[in-house]
Design an enzyme around this catalytic site. Structure first.
Site, short mmCIF file in Angstrom:
data_model
loop_
_atom_site.label_atom_id
_atom_site.label_comp_id
_atom_site.label_asym_id
_atom_site.label_seq_id
_atom_site.Cartn_x
_atom_site.Cartn_y
_atom_site.Cartn_z
N ALA A 63 49.74 22.55 -13.46
CA ALA A 63 50.07 23.29 -12.25
C ALA A 63 51.55 23.10 -11.92
O ALA A 63 52.22 22.20 -12.45
CB ALA A 63 49.20 22.82 -11.09
N GLU A 111 42.36 22.44 -17.65
CA GLU A 111 41.25 22.98 -16.86
C GLU A 111 40.98 24.44 -17.23
O GLU A 111 39.82 24.87 -17.30
CB GLU A 111 41.55 22.82 -15.37
CG GLU A 111 41.44 21.36 -14.93
CD GLU A 111 41.92 21.10 -13.53
OE1 GLU A 111 41.26 20.32 -12.82
OE2 GLU A 111 42.96 21.66 -13.12
N GLU A 131 47.54 14.00 -13.79
CA GLU A 131 47.68 14.09 -12.32
C GLU A 131 47.74 12.73 -11.64
O GLU A 131 48.40 12.58 -10.60
CB GLU A 131 46.51 14.90 -11.73
CG GLU A 131 46.57 16.40 -12.01
CD GLU A 131 45.81 16.79 -13.26
OE1 GLU A 131 45.41 17.96 -13.36
OE2 GLU A 131 45.61 15.92 -14.15
#
Length: 259
Positions: A63, A111, A131
């Site tokens: 992300a 993901e 993360e």
């Protein structure tokens, strides 16, 4: 029109391409575009199977951290479910899907990969959930899809350590299904998807729904789901054609229309 995610179709096989150089960081715009393109792929009758691809160098390195860095709980709370939906959009396509993974597939990138039915990785692939190094954890479906695929202990190891695994370790633990030379990844994924382009589309969709929905419940309920979906395919033209062809000509000679 989408800017960073595209869908192209060639001879019944679609390619969903993520293209936001240099690392395909998955910002909110891409998350929304994945939803949009997955919906198109789900409804197009000329598309029977899907390849998800990030290009020759990298699949997606996660992300967009710059976008998230300034977000508070109040900012993320209304966005978290949409983030999960966007990164998991591939899983909603009721057709055979395969992720073609080259280079990095990290965090949100992994993901997205986990939403596919099959995962083909290049020898240069690096996968993981980094993360935790940012003080957060995978929030786009990673804790759930990875645990269902490789088990809770291995998933916790990847999440807790934030480490990356190479292609061979990913294959050994079941995170990917096949490892090939990096320059063959896309072609291998296309070949896998192409075998379904003339198949019974409704049966594929029903089988996929039976497996995926059954995993979310107990065995008895899963068997009930299977029975309902199994009965349903008998309403299709393909079931009638397939069984008639088997009786008359033997297996593997039926012509399907996808209806």
């Amino acid at each position: 029109m989408t800017e960073f995610v595209s869908l192209s179709v060639d001879d019944g096989v679609g390619t969903i391409r993520i293209d936001r150089p240099p690392m395909n960081a998955l910002n909110r715009q891409i998350q929304g575009e994945l939803l949009e393109v997955a919906d198109e792929a789900s409804t197009r009758a000329d598309l029977r199977a899907v390849v998800v691809y990030g290009g020759e160098k990298t699949f997606a390195a996660g992300a967009d951290v710059k976008e998230m860095a300034s977000m508070s709980y109040a900012d993320m709370a209304p966005q978290a479910r949409r983030l999960s939906a966007g990164l998991g959009a591939i899983s909603t396509i009721p057709k055979p899907t395969v992720a073609a993974v080259t280079g990095y597939a990290l965090g949100g990138g992994l993901e997205v990969v986990l939403g596919a039915d099959r995962r083909i990785a290049g020898e240069n692939a690096k996968l993981g959930f980094p993360e935790i190094l940012l003080g957060i954890f995978p929030g786009g479906g990673g804790t759930q899809r990875a645990a269902r695929l490789i088990g809770a202990p291995r998933t916790k190891d990847l999440i807790y350590t934030g480490r990356m695994v190479g292609a061979e370790e990913a294959l050994a633990i079941g995170l990917v299904d096949e490892v090939v030379p990096a320059d063959e990844v896309y072609a291998k994924a296309l070949a896998w998807a192409a075998q379904f382009k003339d198949g019974p589309a409704l049966a594929y969709a029903a089988a996929k729904k039976a497996v995926d929905n059954g995993l979310d419940t107990d065995l008895r309920t899963g068997l009930d789901i299977e029975s309902e979906l199994f009965a349903g395919v008998f309403a299709s033209e393909d079931a009638k054609a397939g069984m008639a062809s088997f009786v008359e000509n033997g297996p593997g000679k039926a012509t399907f229309t996808g209806r």
